[in-house]
Design a protein around this motif. Structure first.
Motif, PDB file in Angstrom:
ATOM      1  N   MET A 386      45.763  31.689  32.424  1.00 37.59           N
ATOM      2  CA  MET A 386      46.130  33.090  32.293  1.00 37.59           C
ATOM      3  C   MET A 386      46.524  33.635  33.670  1.00 37.59           C
ATOM      4  N   PRO A 387      47.603  34.447  33.734  1.00 40.98           N
ATOM      5  CA  PRO A 387      48.020  35.040  35.018  1.00 40.98           C
ATOM      6  C   PRO A 387      47.167  36.269  35.341  1.00 40.98           C
ATOM      7  N   VAL A 388      45.933  36.043  35.731  1.00 43.20           N
ATOM      8  CA  VAL A 388      44.949  37.128  35.815  1.00 43.20           C
ATOM      9  C   VAL A 388      45.361  38.227  36.771  1.00 43.20           C
ATOM     10  N   ASN A 389      45.968  37.861  37.885  1.00 44.97           N
ATOM     11  CA  ASN A 389      46.348  38.879  38.860  1.00 44.97           C
ATOM     12  C   ASN A 389      47.482  39.748  38.336  1.00 44.97           C
ATOM     13  N   SER A 390      48.462  39.127  37.706  1.00 48.21           N
ATOM     14  CA  SER A 390      49.577  39.891  37.143  1.00 48.21           C
ATOM     15  C   SER A 390      49.098  40.814  36.026  1.00 48.21           C
ATOM     16  N   ILE A 391      48.181  40.326  35.196  1.00 53.19           N
ATOM     17  CA  ILE A 391      47.661  41.137  34.095  1.00 53.19           C
ATOM     18  C   ILE A 391      46.886  42.336  34.626  1.00 53.19           C
ATOM     19  N   GLN A 392      45.978  42.093  35.556  1.00 55.43           N
ATOM     20  CA  GLN A 392      45.118  43.180  36.039  1.00 55.43           C
ATOM     21  C   GLN A 392      45.915  44.238  36.788  1.00 55.43           C
ATOM     22  N   ASN A 393      47.006  43.842  37.414  1.00 55.18           N
ATOM     23  CA  ASN A 393      47.794  44.791  38.192  1.00 55.18           C
ATOM     24  C   ASN A 393      48.992  45.337  37.422  1.00 55.18           C
ATOM     25  N   PRO A 395      50.545  48.180  35.388  1.00 59.28           N
ATOM     26  CA  PRO A 395      50.214  49.606  35.304  1.00 59.28           C
ATOM     27  C   PRO A 395      49.596  50.017  33.970  1.00 59.28           C
ATOM     28  N   GLU A 396      49.844  49.244  32.909  1.00 59.89           N
ATOM     29  CA  GLU A 396      49.219  49.554  31.629  1.00 59.89           C
ATOM     30  C   GLU A 396      47.717  49.265  31.644  1.00 59.89           C
ATOM     31  N   VAL A 397      47.303  48.406  32.561  1.00 61.22           N
ATOM     32  CA  VAL A 397      45.893  48.035  32.688  1.00 61.22           C
ATOM     33  C   VAL A 397      45.232  48.832  33.804  1.00 61.22           C
ATOM     34  N   THR A 398      45.884  48.899  34.959  1.00 61.10           N
ATOM     35  CA  THR A 398      45.360  49.604  36.128  1.00 61.10           C
ATOM     36  C   THR A 398      46.383  50.633  36.584  1.00 61.10           C
ATOM     37  N   PRO A 399      46.172  51.907  36.308  1.00 59.65           N
ATOM     38  CA  PRO A 399      47.116  52.930  36.765  1.00 59.65           C
ATOM     39  C   PRO A 399      47.264  52.902  38.286  1.00 59.65           C
ATOM     40  N   GLU A 400      48.468  53.093  38.750  1.00 58.32           N
ATOM     41  CA  GLU A 400      48.784  53.053  40.179  1.00 58.32           C
ATOM     42  C   GLU A 400      48.168  51.817  40.844  1.00 58.32           C
ATOM     43  N   PRO A 401      48.550  50.637  40.391  1.00 59.73           N
ATOM     44  CA  PRO A 401      47.921  49.427  40.919  1.00 59.73           C
ATOM     45  C   PRO A 401      48.164  49.203  42.406  1.00 59.73           C
ATOM     46  N   GLU A 402      49.221  49.810  42.942  1.00 57.09           N
ATOM     47  CA  GLU A 402      49.520  49.626  44.364  1.00 57.09           C
ATOM     48  C   GLU A 402      48.581  50.427  45.262  1.00 57.09           C
ATOM     49  N   ILE A 431      40.569  41.774  32.368  1.00 58.73           N
ATOM     50  CA  ILE A 431      39.950  41.644  33.698  1.00 58.73           C
ATOM     51  C   ILE A 431      39.293  40.276  33.717  1.00 58.73           C
ATOM     52  N   LEU A 432      39.993  39.294  34.258  1.00 58.37           N
ATOM     53  CA  LEU A 432      39.644  37.898  33.991  1.00 58.37           C
ATOM     54  C   LEU A 432      39.360  37.082  35.249  1.00 58.37           C
ATOM     55  N   ASN A 433      39.016  37.748  36.350  1.00 51.02           N
ATOM     56  CA  ASN A 433      38.748  36.987  37.575  1.00 51.02           C
ATOM     57  C   ASN A 433      37.610  35.990  37.387  1.00 51.02           C
ATOM     58  N   PHE A 434      36.628  36.350  36.567  1.00 50.78           N
ATOM     59  CA  PHE A 434      35.511  35.447  36.282  1.00 50.78           C
ATOM     60  C   PHE A 434      35.677  34.752  34.935  1.00 50.78           C
ATOM     61  N   GLY A 435      36.883  34.810  34.363  1.00 49.49           N
ATOM     62  CA  GLY A 435      37.063  34.285  33.017  1.00 49.49           C
ATOM     63  C   GLY A 435      36.586  35.305  32.002  1.00 49.49           C
ATOM     64  N   HIS A 436      36.329  34.829  30.779  1.00 47.54           N
ATOM     65  CA  HIS A 436      35.888  35.739  29.725  1.00 47.54           C
ATOM     66  C   HIS A 436      35.279  34.911  28.604  1.00 47.54           C
ATOM     67  N   GLY A 437      34.229  35.439  27.996  1.00 49.35           N
ATOM     68  CA  GLY A 437      33.613  34.737  26.881  1.00 49.35           C
ATOM     69  C   GLY A 437      32.538  33.764  27.326  1.00 49.35           C
ATOM     70  N   PRO A 438      32.177  32.818  26.463  1.00 50.12           N
ATOM     71  CA  PRO A 438      31.049  31.921  26.743  1.00 50.12           C
ATOM     72  C   PRO A 438      31.255  31.029  27.966  1.00 50.12           C
ATOM     73  N   ASN A 439      32.497  30.837  28.379  1.00 49.79           N
ATOM     74  CA  ASN A 439      32.759  30.008  29.557  1.00 49.79           C
ATOM     75  C   ASN A 439      33.028  30.831  30.812  1.00 49.79           C
ATOM     76  N   ALA A 440      32.759  32.133  30.751  1.00 49.72           N
ATOM     77  CA  ALA A 440      32.887  32.943  31.963  1.00 49.72           C
ATOM     78  C   ALA A 440      31.942  32.418  33.034  1.00 49.72           C
ATOM     79  N   CYS A 441      32.287  32.648  34.282  1.00 52.47           N
ATOM     80  CA  CYS A 441      31.503  32.128  35.407  1.00 52.47           C
ATOM     81  C   CYS A 441      30.028  32.492  35.249  1.00 52.47           C
ATOM     82  N   PRO A 442      29.138  31.518  35.102  1.00 52.71           N
ATOM     83  CA  PRO A 442      27.724  31.837  34.885  1.00 52.71           C
ATOM     84  C   PRO A 442      27.018  32.319  36.142  1.00 52.71           C
ATOM     85  N   GLY A 443      27.635  32.142  37.307  1.00 59.77           N
ATOM     86  CA  GLY A 443      26.997  32.555  38.546  1.00 59.77           C
ATOM     87  C   GLY A 443      27.450  33.903  39.063  1.00 59.77           C
TER      88      GLY A 443
END
Length: 504
Positions: A386-393, A395-402, A431-443
């Motif tokens: 997943m292109p996590v950085n492109s998704i999170q930034n 504008p539909e996800v993060t207003p004024e991402p800049e 918001i997927l920097n740590f993944g999502h769901g049961p395999n999300a970063c456990p630490g």
């Protein structure tokens, strides 16, 4: 560590994409035309090269892969953003030396989250990305003992681990702080740490990358091994110099007086085969890799961003003083007290948004043909992400991402029913920097607590400033990975005793 998650994207020398990302382009119609043109162009190229999906990885059919590789090495973020913008709700791909990587839109997050590991393996993907046979990461293919230990033992016990981490950070700051270029006990900095008179008048130069690496390595070692092994200098070197020292770790698998640590927990829940000393040592180093360097980079980025946006520092210190007034000295704090640092937590999350460790996440290797909810079929052997950085930034996800807004998520948490959302360790479908769901970063919960412990101590006890009016140290980029500059220097001095953190 030799990062092997290398991608090789679609060339941008045709003149279309530089225009698309130019500040001079403002017309929505022009933007739509360019995005559509980019999609058609990449689709045509995909068909020419027998690709099923639009490809961003070659500029021509005859381009040597070494050229594509170098281009992605230099411009990964731009290239992934181009693919995301051109194929917003569609799959695209790019070429890599070892595979053709499929990049999925966020509409498939829930599909991928629900796939069992027997169908879509995150472990095989990570081992593949990190050159498992060369870096010894393949140990994680044998069993999931490390994952079970973090989920079943570490996270539920974080409250009882808070004080040991604080003790170890205190020990590191006051006794054995590692500074520039890994030199132990550098005289100048120890003078600052121990002498108020000198510290109040003089600034010293440090390299935060190395200073914070030591604090994180020592805090992590306390939880991974317990005392006294956590203070063994050879182990600290082993845990931070991963690829060269896996074999050396076997010498540390010995009984310890302190049983409240990851090593003891692994020994407790391991099967007979999993409990072999060599396997436990190997996993300890693998987990140290994941824990130390990612937490270190997050903390360094936060410090650099506080220097770049100093208006957020005093409100964060005010919040820390409020917790001191309520809970008393720092060493009395529990995990819940650190959870009340909502401004700091928000700043950490915003800093991570601007400086993610990687532009891609939720990697999977498909072990069988897989049909997604809309009927799309992904073939066995495909490597997806997943292109996590492109998704999170977006504008539909993060207003004024800049815009860097250190309290962006703090403000969001003020809304009704939002108090437990938008945290540094929280995952969401976009918001997927740590993944999502049961395999999300456990630490991630441990990392969040450790970073807060370190930053609270540093921000309350020391002042920092940029050298010679320099701006924020520029990040280093290699393929999809982003690192804080390890050689950047800043100035540091101790704050007056009346302003420092009350420890005991």
């Amino acid at each position: 560590m030799n990062m092997a998650n290398m991608t090789f994207p679609f060339g941008t020398t045709n003149g279309v994409f530089p225009l698309f990302f130019s500040e001079e382009v403002t017309s929505p119609w022009v933007l739509a035309t360019l995005v559509g043109g980019a999609y058609l162009l990449s689709s045509t190229l995909s068909q020419m090269l027998s690709y099923k999906y639009p490809v961003f990885g070659v500029s021509s059919q005859l381009e040597p892969i070494v050229v594509s590789n170098f281009r992605f090495f230099r411009r990964a973020e731009d290239i992934l953003n181009e693919g995301y913008q051109a194929c917003k709700d569609k799959i695209f791909q790019f070429r890599r030396v070892d595979t053709d990587m499929l990049v999925l839109p966020y509409k498939y997050v829930e599909d991928i989250r629900r796939l069992p590991n027997s169908v879509a393996s995150p472990t095989i993907a990570h081992v593949h990305n990190l050159m498992g046979s060369s870096t010894n990461m393949h140990i994680t293919l044998r069993n999931n003992l490390h994952f079970r230990t973090l989920q079943l033992k570490l996270t539920p016990n974080l409250n009882s681990l808070t004080r040991p981490m604080q003790e170890e950070v205190t020990f590191a700051v006051e006794k054995e702080l590692v500074v520039s270029e890994g030199i132990w006990n550098q005289d100048a900095l120890l003078t600052v740490l121990k002498s108020d008179a000198y510290a109040l008048d003089e600034w010293v130069t440090i390299k935060p990358y190395h200073t914070i690496l030591d604090l994180v390595a020592r805090g992590s070692a306390r939880i991974f091994l317990g005392k006294p092994l956590c203070r063994d200098l050879e182990w600290l070197e082993v845990s931070t110099q991963f690829t060269e020292n896996v074999a050396e770790a076997q010498g540390y698998i010995v009984p310890d007086e302190d049983k409240h640590n990851i090593l003891s927990w692994m020994m407790e829940i391991a099967t007979h085969k999993e409990g072999e000393a060599s396997a436990l040592a190997h996993l300890e180093v693998v987990m140290s890799l994941a824990s130390i360097h990612t937490s270190q980079m997050n903390a360094v980025h936060c410090l650099y961003d506080l220097l770049a946006y100093p208006e957020f520092l005093e409100p964060i210190r005010e919040e820390i003083r409020a917790v001191v007034a309520e809970a008393g000295p720092w060493m009395n704090w529990t995990k819940s007290q650190f959870s009340k640092l909502r401004r700091l937590d928000s700043f950490m999350r915003e800093s991570q948004r601007f400086n993610p460790p990687t532009l891609l996440s939720m990697h999977r290797v498909l072990l069988q043909d897989t049909t997604l909810s809309d009927g799309t079929v992904l073939r066995k052997g495909a490597h997806i992400s997943m292109p996590v950085n492109s998704i999170q930034n977006d504008p539909e996800v993060t207003p004024e991402p800049e815009k860097f807004d250190g309290f962006r998520y703090y403000n969001l948490r003020q809304g009704d029913g939002q108090g437990h959302l938008h945290q540094f360790s929280t995952t969401q479908d976009r918001i997927l920097n740590f993944g999502h769901g049961p395999n999300a970063c456990p630490g991630r919960f441990f990392a969040s607590l450790e970073i807060k412990i370190i930053l609270v101590r540093l921000l309350m006890d020391f002042e920092f400033k940029l050298k010679h009016g320099n701006g924020r140290p520029a990040n280093l980029r290699a393929h999809e990975f982003i690192f804080p500059n390890p050689d950047a220097e800043i100035l540091m001095r101790r704050r007056p005793s009346s302003e420092r953190l009350l420890l005991y």
